[in-house]
Enzyme design. Sequence first.
Site, mmCIF file in Angstrom:
data_model
loop_
_atom_site.group_PDB
_atom_site.id
_atom_site.type_symbol
_atom_site.label_atom_id
_atom_site.label_comp_id
_atom_site.label_asym_id
_atom_site.label_seq_id
_atom_site.Cartn_x
_atom_site.Cartn_y
_atom_site.Cartn_z
ATOM 1 C CG ASP A 94 37.439 69.280 -35.776
ATOM 2 O OD1 ASP A 94 38.569 69.018 -36.262
ATOM 3 O OD2 ASP A 94 36.523 68.454 -35.751
ATOM 4 C CG ASP A 154 40.977 66.961 -33.419
ATOM 5 O OD1 ASP A 154 39.963 67.154 -32.745
ATOM 6 O OD2 ASP A 154 40.944 66.632 -34.622
ATOM 7 C CG ASP A 193 43.044 57.989 -39.708
ATOM 8 O OD1 ASP A 193 43.927 58.857 -39.540
ATOM 9 O OD2 ASP A 193 41.837 58.264 -39.851
HETATM 10 P P1 ATP Z 1 38.244 66.346 -39.914
HETATM 11 O O1 ATP Z 1 38.160 66.821 -38.479
HETATM 12 O O2 ATP Z 1 38.652 67.372 -40.877
HETATM 13 O O3 ATP Z 1 37.049 65.622 -40.321
HETATM 14 P P2 ATP Z 1 40.319 64.703 -38.844
HETATM 15 O O4 ATP Z 1 41.430 63.936 -39.493
HETATM 16 O O5 ATP Z 1 40.722 65.764 -37.889
HETATM 17 O O6 ATP Z 1 39.424 65.271 -39.999
HETATM 18 P P3 ATP Z 1 38.905 63.576 -36.651
HETATM 19 O O7 ATP Z 1 37.780 62.602 -36.662
HETATM 20 O O8 ATP Z 1 38.708 64.913 -36.072
HETATM 21 O O9 ATP Z 1 39.378 63.671 -38.153
HETATM 22 O O10 ATP Z 1 40.104 62.846 -35.924
HETATM 23 C C1 ATP Z 1 41.273 63.517 -35.474
HETATM 24 C C2 ATP Z 1 42.481 62.636 -35.675
HETATM 25 O O11 ATP Z 1 42.339 61.441 -34.901
HETATM 26 C C3 ATP Z 1 42.704 62.157 -37.087
HETATM 27 O O12 ATP Z 1 43.412 63.078 -37.874
HETATM 28 C C4 ATP Z 1 43.497 60.889 -36.877
HETATM 29 O O13 ATP Z 1 44.843 61.188 -36.612
HETATM 30 C C5 ATP Z 1 42.880 60.339 -35.612
HETATM 31 N N1 ATP Z 1 41.792 59.402 -35.915
HETATM 32 C C6 ATP Z 1 40.469 59.690 -36.028
HETATM 33 N N2 ATP Z 1 39.756 58.594 -36.305
HETATM 34 C C7 ATP Z 1 40.633 57.579 -36.362
HETATM 35 C C8 ATP Z 1 40.516 56.180 -36.595
HETATM 36 N N3 ATP Z 1 39.332 55.626 -36.831
HETATM 37 N N4 ATP Z 1 41.648 55.442 -36.579
HETATM 38 C C9 ATP Z 1 42.847 56.001 -36.327
HETATM 39 N N5 ATP Z 1 43.022 57.308 -36.107
HETATM 40 C C10 ATP Z 1 41.948 58.094 -36.112
HETATM 41 MG MG MG Z 2 39.382 66.897 -36.666
#
Ligand code: ATP
Ligand code: MG
Length: 484
Positions: free
Chosen positions: A76, A78, A166
């Site tokens: 996705d 963001d 994170d």
């Molecule tokens: P994917 O969407 O591929 O599962 P993602 O890293 O994009 O991985 P998301 O849950 O969409 O994960 O979160 C988007 C972003 O928000 C992350 O890349 C991170 O920078 C931040 N993020 C998400 N969850 C947390 C958390 N629990 N603590 C700190 N930052 C977070």
């Molecule tokens: Mg994501």
Amino acid sequence: MLTGLKFLVRKATSLLAPPKAQTYPIIIPRSDHSLSRQDLSPNAVKVLYRLNKAGYDAFLVGGCVRDHLIGIEPKDFDVVTNATPEEVHAIFSNSRLIGRRFKLVHVTFGREIIEVSTFRANSAQDDDDSTPNTSLKGKDSARSAHGIVLRDNVYGNIEEDAERRDFTFNALYYNVQDFSIHDYCGGLKDIENKQIRIIGDARQRYQEDPVRMLRAIRFAGKLGFELEAETAAPIKEMAHLLDHIPPARLFEEVLKLLGSGNGIDTFHLLRQYGLFRYLFPDTDALLQSGWKRNDIDPEAFILQGLQNTDDRIQSGKTTAPYFLYAVLLWPSVALRHEEFQAQGMPATPALHQAANMVLDNQVASTAIPRRFSTPMREIWDMQYRLPKRYGKRAFLLLEHPRFRAGFDFLLIRELSGTNLDGLGDWWEKFQHGTENQQRDLIKSIDSFSKDKEGPKKRRPRRRKKSNSNSNTTSTTTHSETFDE
Ligand code: ATP
Ligand code: MG
């Protein structure tokens, strides 16, 4: 697959291997990285441009930048901006405000949702550990008695935003105005070294949000990266903090963990880091105990189920979350089923009782919405119905909405070593046979196993002697097997 990363590394070597202390952000111009606008979701690009046009900063961040640089398709997109959620909502008529712990905006384009969040400051870092539940900077932030951040809506600038993310590779920002990438925490270097490194002090970051431990494992499983030593060190000891995470959030995390296409690796890592037991306590206890029967080897079965899910995802097929949960809980259901039967309960009520018990225990860890638990029960039920094929039953079962899932589940049982006398093969033939072939298949089992599974012949009831004045009451027996 990793061409994107190689290209980036070749072009940006001088940036990635700084001889002295690095100052951040490292800004990588378009010419030096592999992320092209064509790779991006046109809707995400639209959101970025609209925000820019309205006078706000806006970047792509997180998984979409990370995955592109590694050379895999992002899940996705963001967006992060200095506009507040309310301001973003006002710009997009096709948007809605969501979240409480973490307020953000969903901008919808048909089936695609672009998530837009506002730069946040790492409020918890400024917090005083001795005073949980305090409001920070007069804004909207709160922590639980365990130090877990309950709400985090303190806005900040991009540097602060990067720090509260994170992992370093999740703090890479793509700027659509000049197509550059801004690296605030050394994420590019970590991608190059295939390392998962938490930003800041690992203990503090896990304390604030224990789900970060699961996310670390998720990325290790999904990307095949290693956890850097300090990121890995406190996990085992802090895993118990997951007990304080709402079951609904853990339910979602489990789906992401085991539905990433690398469920097997992730399952092993979760166990290795002592996290699995906080997600599936019964299953974990059973695996630890080494309980096994001729008709089920729990570990082999779960691995086979995960393999099936991984294969489906990798070949672009859909997977049902309830199927995965049905797999992970089946060994516990089988164990309880055996126990209830040993107490004298007939097979089918014992199965239903076992399912109730296992689901009741499980929802204390990960919520399971009813729309998932109902098909899970049906899949489990099917395991006892699929052997009973005489008469019209096979035709009726074929029409059952959960037949396909029940059949796939049965194949997994067979593949993991359970001997079901060729039941999977029989059903395979039956599904694809002509009507005549189907009748022959039914005949073949009728003649072989009527005794085993055929209908019980009812004994004619003996009439009570009308003149009986005996005061013996009729004895009820449980010897009649319960028939579904
Ligand atoms: P994917 O969407 O591929 O599962 P993602 O890293 O994009 O991985 P998301 O849950 O969409 O994960 O979160 C988007 C972003 O928000 C992350 O890349 C991170 O920078 C931040 N993020 C998400 N969850 C947390 C958390 N629990 N603590 C700190 N930052 C977070
Ligand atoms: Mg994501």
